[in-house]
Design an enzyme around this catalytic site. Structure first.
Site, PDB file in Angstrom:
ATOM      1  N   HIS A 181       0.871  -1.185   0.000  1.00  0.00           N
ATOM      2  CA  HIS A 181       0.000   0.000   0.000  1.00  0.00           C
ATOM      3  C   HIS A 181       0.904   1.230   0.000  1.00  0.00           C
ATOM      4  O   HIS A 181       1.637   1.433  -0.959  1.00  0.00           O
ATOM      5  CB  HIS A 181      -0.945  -0.086   1.199  1.00  0.00           C
ATOM      6  CG  HIS A 181      -2.014   0.970   1.275  1.00  0.00           C
ATOM      7  ND1 HIS A 181      -2.356   1.801   0.248  1.00  0.00           N
ATOM      8  CD2 HIS A 181      -2.835   1.311   2.302  1.00  0.00           C
ATOM      9  CE1 HIS A 181      -3.341   2.608   0.620  1.00  0.00           C
ATOM     10  NE2 HIS A 181      -3.654   2.331   1.879  1.00  0.00           N
ATOM     11  N   HIS A 224      -2.454  -2.355  -9.840  1.00  0.00           N
ATOM     12  CA  HIS A 224      -3.426  -1.720  -8.938  1.00  0.00           C
ATOM     13  C   HIS A 224      -4.677  -2.588  -8.903  1.00  0.00           C
ATOM     14  O   HIS A 224      -5.062  -3.187  -9.900  1.00  0.00           O
ATOM     15  CB  HIS A 224      -3.801  -0.312  -9.422  1.00  0.00           C
ATOM     16  CG  HIS A 224      -4.416   0.526  -8.366  1.00  0.00           C
ATOM     17  ND1 HIS A 224      -5.754   0.474  -8.066  1.00  0.00           N
ATOM     18  CD2 HIS A 224      -3.878   1.413  -7.502  1.00  0.00           C
ATOM     19  CE1 HIS A 224      -6.016   1.309  -7.089  1.00  0.00           C
ATOM     20  NE2 HIS A 224      -4.894   1.888  -6.703  1.00  0.00           N
ATOM     21  N   ASP A 272       2.592   5.247  -6.828  1.00  0.00           N
ATOM     22  CA  ASP A 272       3.855   5.149  -6.089  1.00  0.00           C
ATOM     23  C   ASP A 272       5.088   5.102  -6.970  1.00  0.00           C
ATOM     24  O   ASP A 272       6.212   5.161  -6.450  1.00  0.00           O
ATOM     25  CB  ASP A 272       3.824   3.899  -5.193  1.00  0.00           C
ATOM     26  CG  ASP A 272       2.858   4.093  -4.027  1.00  0.00           C
ATOM     27  OD1 ASP A 272       1.860   3.354  -3.960  1.00  0.00           O
ATOM     28  OD2 ASP A 272       3.079   5.025  -3.238  1.00  0.00           O
TER      29      ASP A 272
HETATM   30  C1  SDX Z   1      -1.406   2.077  -3.422  1.00  0.00           C
HETATM   31  O1  SDX Z   1      -6.112   0.685  -3.242  1.00  0.00           O
HETATM   32  C2  SDX Z   1      -5.621   1.827  -3.513  1.00  0.00           C
HETATM   33  O2  SDX Z   1      -6.282   2.676  -4.068  1.00  0.00           O
HETATM   34  C3  SDX Z   1      -4.179   2.042  -3.077  1.00  0.00           C
HETATM   35  C4  SDX Z   1      -3.552   3.347  -3.546  1.00  0.00           C
HETATM   36  C5  SDX Z   1      -4.150   4.542  -2.821  1.00  0.00           C
HETATM   37  O3  SDX Z   1      -4.077   5.651  -3.357  1.00  0.00           O
HETATM   38  O4  SDX Z   1      -4.582   4.340  -1.648  1.00  0.00           O
HETATM   39  O5  SDX Z   1      -3.727   3.490  -4.954  1.00  0.00           O
HETATM   40  C6  SDX Z   1      -2.070   3.384  -3.190  1.00  0.00           C
HETATM   41  O6  SDX Z   1      -1.334   1.283  -2.509  1.00  0.00           O
HETATM   42  C7  SDX Z   1      -0.923   1.742  -4.795  1.00  0.00           C
HETATM   43  C8  SDX Z   1      -0.307   0.314  -4.872  1.00  0.00           C
HETATM   44  C9  SDX Z   1       1.103   0.351  -4.291  1.00  0.00           C
HETATM   45  N1  SDX Z   1       1.622  -1.014  -4.179  1.00  0.00           N
HETATM   46  C10 SDX Z   1       2.548  -1.474  -5.058  1.00  0.00           C
HETATM   47  O7  SDX Z   1       2.985  -0.839  -6.011  1.00  0.00           O
HETATM   48  C11 SDX Z   1       3.011  -2.881  -4.735  1.00  0.00           C
HETATM   49  C12 SDX Z   1       3.105  -3.686  -6.036  1.00  0.00           C
HETATM   50  N2  SDX Z   1       1.752  -3.860  -6.531  1.00  0.00           N
HETATM   51  C13 SDX Z   1       1.143  -5.142  -6.307  1.00  0.00           C
HETATM   52  O8  SDX Z   1       1.471  -5.765  -5.094  1.00  0.00           O
HETATM   53  C14 SDX Z   1      -0.325  -5.205  -6.687  1.00  0.00           C
HETATM   54  O9  SDX Z   1      -0.436  -4.686  -7.950  1.00  0.00           O
HETATM   55  C15 SDX Z   1      -1.367  -4.567  -5.804  1.00  0.00           C
HETATM   56  C16 SDX Z   1      -1.251  -5.017  -4.395  1.00  0.00           C
HETATM   57  C17 SDX Z   1      -1.282  -3.092  -5.866  1.00  0.00           C
HETATM   58  C18 SDX Z   1      -2.736  -4.995  -6.342  1.00  0.00           C
HETATM   59  O10 SDX Z   1      -2.747  -6.349  -6.295  1.00  0.00           O
HETATM   60  P1  SDX Z   1      -4.050  -7.236  -6.609  1.00  0.00           P
HETATM   61  O11 SDX Z   1      -5.157  -6.438  -7.150  1.00  0.00           O
HETATM   62  O12 SDX Z   1      -4.328  -8.055  -5.399  1.00  0.00           O
HETATM   63  O13 SDX Z   1      -3.535  -8.100  -7.819  1.00  0.00           O
HETATM   64  P2  SDX Z   1      -2.914  -9.541  -7.650  1.00  0.00           P
HETATM   65  O14 SDX Z   1      -1.959  -9.547  -6.502  1.00  0.00           O
HETATM   66  O15 SDX Z   1      -4.037 -10.523  -7.645  1.00  0.00           O
HETATM   67  O16 SDX Z   1      -2.053  -9.715  -8.991  1.00  0.00           O
HETATM   68  C19 SDX Z   1      -2.697 -10.095 -10.214  1.00  0.00           C
HETATM   69  C20 SDX Z   1      -1.568 -10.596 -11.110  1.00  0.00           C
HETATM   70  C21 SDX Z   1      -0.680 -11.613 -10.395  1.00  0.00           C
HETATM   71  O17 SDX Z   1      -0.110 -12.434 -11.406  1.00  0.00           O
HETATM   72  P3  SDX Z   1      -0.417 -14.010 -11.328  1.00  0.00           P
HETATM   73  O18 SDX Z   1       0.125 -14.457  -9.963  1.00  0.00           O
HETATM   74  O19 SDX Z   1      -1.935 -14.133 -11.427  1.00  0.00           O
HETATM   75  O20 SDX Z   1       0.356 -14.576 -12.498  1.00  0.00           O
HETATM   76  O21 SDX Z   1      -0.699  -9.530 -11.449  1.00  0.00           O
HETATM   77  C22 SDX Z   1       0.602  -9.768 -10.902  1.00  0.00           C
HETATM   78  C23 SDX Z   1       0.436 -10.800  -9.808  1.00  0.00           C
HETATM   79  O22 SDX Z   1       1.623 -11.551  -9.661  1.00  0.00           O
HETATM   80  N3  SDX Z   1       1.067  -8.502 -10.326  1.00  0.00           N
HETATM   81  C24 SDX Z   1       2.343  -8.122 -10.315  1.00  0.00           C
HETATM   82  C25 SDX Z   1       2.332  -6.856  -9.729  1.00  0.00           C
HETATM   83  N4  SDX Z   1       1.073  -6.513  -9.389  1.00  0.00           N
HETATM   84  C26 SDX Z   1       0.290  -7.559  -9.755  1.00  0.00           C
HETATM   85  N5  SDX Z   1       3.465  -8.736 -10.748  1.00  0.00           N
HETATM   86  C27 SDX Z   1       4.625  -8.040 -10.586  1.00  0.00           C
HETATM   87  N6  SDX Z   1       4.694  -6.811 -10.034  1.00  0.00           N
HETATM   88  C28 SDX Z   1       3.580  -6.199  -9.598  1.00  0.00           C
HETATM   89  N7  SDX Z   1       3.648  -4.975  -9.061  1.00  0.00           N
END
Ligand code: SDX
Length: 386
Positions: free
Chosen positions: A222, A261, A312
Site C-alpha cells: 500500500h 493496482h 507510487d
Molecule cells: C497504493 O487501493 C488503492 O487505491 C491504493 C492506492 C491509494 O491511493 O490508496 O492506490 C495506493 O497502494 C498503490 C499500490 C502500491 N503497491 C505497489 O505498487 C506494490 C506492487 N503492486 C502489487 O502488489 C499489486 O499490484 C497490488 C497489491 C497493488 C494490487 O494487487 P491485486 O489487485 O491483489 O492483484 P494480484 O496480486 O491478484 O495480482 C494479479 C496478477 C498476479 O499475477 P499471477 O500471480 O496471477 O500470475 O498480477 C501480478 C500478480 O503476480 N502482479 C504483479 C504486480 N502486481 C500484480 N506482478 C509483478 N509486479 C507487480 N507490481
C-alpha cells in the site's frame, strides 16, 4: 450449515458502501474527488482547497479558503507532552511508527476528540495540520537539531517541506509537493481508508481511526511502495540494467513496486501527472537520473507483464529531488491521505453501519473435548517460541 456466498478474497470488487467523496474509473483511468477530475485539481487547486472539498463536499469561496488556511496554520503546534514523547523516540525508530505513536499520544492529551463517537471537522483539521509538524520534529530531533520553529505564513506544502528540510522551498518545489499532496489526498476505499471506516463504524473516535489507517498505510503493498521503488532504482543503477534486473525479479515471481493496482486496469492518472512532475523537477535540479531509470523500468514491466504504473512509481523521485529523506516518503503519503481518511470517518458517522463481513468456516466441527491429562505428547502443530 447454510452455504455462504462465494468468498471474495481481499473483498475484490465488493461494493461495501455508498460515498460521495471519491470515484475511481478503473477502466477509463479517471479519478474524481466530489465531482472534480483530479487533472483539473492538480492543475488549478491547492491541498488546502482539496481538503476543504473532501470535508465539506464543495469547493470553498475565497474567504472560506482563507479561513481554513489560517485555521490549519494555527493548529500546527504540538503539545509539550507530545514533543517530550518525540524527544524520547529512538533516533532509528521507523517514521511511520513514530507518526502512529504521536497521533495516539495526541489523543491522550486532547481527550475531547477521543470520546466514543467524537469526530468533527475541527478534529480532522487538527490532525491534518499537525502531521507535518510531527514529521519535521522527529526528523530534526533524530538529527540532533531542535524542532522546526512555527511558520504560520507558509502553505501546508511549504510548511511540510520546511519542517522536514529546514529550508524554505522555492516556488517550483512548493508547487510540486502541493500537487503530490493533492494527488494522494483520497482514493475511495483503499486499505487504509477502509481501516479508518471500520474503526469509525464501531463509533470509535477520529484519532483511533487515523491510528488504524496509519498502521495500514505502512504496508509495502500500500503506502510503503514509494520507498521500495527507490530501493529498486538503487539496485538497477543505470537504465541499461533495467531489463536484466526487472526480468530476474519477475522470473522469481517478485512484485515490482509502483506497478499494478486493484482498481486501475490502465495507467493510474496520478502516475501520469507525477511522471510529468518528476521530469519537471528533475530538469530544474539538473538531474533526470531517477526519471530515466523509471522510464526504462516502465518499458520492461509493461512489455513483460502488461502492468501499468500506479501513484507510487514516480512520487518517490519527486520527494527525493525535493530533499525529503527516503524513509519519510510513506509518512508524506499519510500527511496527504489524512484529509481523505478524516473525510471518510465523518461520512461514516453521517450514515453509520457497523462494518462486519463474514467468513466461510473451513475448520472442523463437533470435535470431542479431551481432558489435558489424556492428551499425551503433542505430535504436530506449531512449535512454541524458543
Ligand atoms: C497504493 O487501493 C488503492 O487505491 C491504493 C492506492 C491509494 O491511493 O490508496 O492506490 C495506493 O497502494 C498503490 C499500490 C502500491 N503497491 C505497489 O505498487 C506494490 C506492487 N503492486 C502489487 O502488489 C499489486 O499490484 C497490488 C497489491 C497493488 C494490487 O494487487 P491485486 O489487485 O491483489 O492483484 P494480484 O496480486 O491478484 O495480482 C494479479 C496478477 C498476479 O499475477 P499471477 O500471480 O496471477 O500470475 O498480477 C501480478 C500478480 O503476480 N502482479 C504483479 C504486480 N502486481 C500484480 N506482478 C509483478 N509486479 C507487480 N507490481
Amino acid at each position: 450449515m447454510p452455504e455462504p456466498a462465494d468468498v471474495q478474497r481481499g473483498l475484490e470488487d465488493v461494493v461495501a458502501l455508498e460515498s460521495r467523496i471519491c470515484y475511481i474509473d478503473g477502466k477509463g483511468g479517471r479519478l474524481i474527488y466530489d465531482g472534480y477530475d483530479i487533472r483539473d485539481l492538480a492543475a488549478q487547486s491547492t491541498f488546502e482547497e482539496v481538503a476543504y472539498l473532501l470535508w465539506y463536499g464543495r469547493l470553498p469561496t475565497a474567504s472560506q479558503l482563507a479561513e481554513l488556511t489560517t485555521r490549519l496554520a494555527g493548529l500546527r503546534v504540538l503539545p509539550d507532552t507530545v514533543l517530550q514523547i518525540l524527544r524520547e523516540m529512538p533516533k532509528d525508530a521507523l517514521p511511520m511508527d513514530v507518526l502512529r505513536t504521536a497521533v495516539s499520544a495526541l489523543a491522550v492529551f486532547e481527550p475531547e476528540e477521543t470520546k466514543p463517537g467524537a469526530a468533527s471537522i475541527g478534529g480532522a483539521q487538527r490532525l491534518t495540520a499537525v502531521l507535518p509538524t510531527i514529521l519535521g520534529t522527529f526528523h530534526s530531533l533524530r538529527n540532533g537539531k531542535e524542532p522546526p520553529a512555527p511558520r504560520p505564513e507558509l502553505s501546508h506544502a511549504s510548511w511540510l517541506l520546511r519542517a522536514i528540510r529546514g529550508t524554505d522551498p522555492d516556488p517550483l518545489e512548493a508547487r510540486a509537493l502541493d500537487v503530490a499532496l493533492i494527488l494522494h489526498a483520497d482514493h475511495e476505499l483503499n486499505a487504509s481508508t477502509f481501516a479508518a471506516r471500520v474503526t469509525a463504524s464501531t463509533l470509535s473516535d477520529l484519532y483511533s481511526a487515523v491510528t488504524s489507517a496509519i498502521g495500514t498505510l505502512k504496508g509495502p503493498l500500500h503506502g510503503g511502495a514509494n520507498e521500495r521503488v527507490m530501493e529498486l532504482l538503487d539496485e538497477i543503477g543505470s537504465p541499461d540494467r533495467a531489463e536484466e534486473v526487472v526480468r530476474a525479479k519477475l522470473a522469481r515471481h517478485e512484485r515490482i513496486m509502483g506497478f499494478g493496482h486493484r482498481v486501475y486496469k490502465v495507467e493510474d492518472p496520478r502516475a501520469t501527472i507525477l511522471r510529468d512532475w518528476s521530469k519537471k523537477v528533475g530538469e530544474a535540479k539538473g538531474s533526470l537520473r531517477y526519471f530515466d531509470l523509471l522510464r526504462a523500468v516502465e518499458g520492461v514491466v509493461h512489455r513483460e507483464k502488461g502492468l501499468y504504473p500506479n501513484v507510487d512509481l514516480y512520487s518517490g523521485s519527486v520527494y527525493a529531488l525535493l530533499g525529503i529523506p527516503r524513509d519519510l516518503f510513506t509518512p508524506v503519503f499519510a500527511v496527504s491521505r489524512v484529509a481523505g481518511w478524516t473525510a471518510h470517518v465523518l461520512e461514516e458517522y453521517e450514515d453509520l453501519r457497523l462494518i462486519r463481513p463474514t467468513a466461510r468456516y473451513v475448520g472442523p466441527v463437533d470435535l470431542a473435548y479431551v481432558p489435558i491429562a489424556d492428551r499425551g505428547v503433542a505430535i504436530d502443530g506449531p512449535k512454541p517460541p524458543a
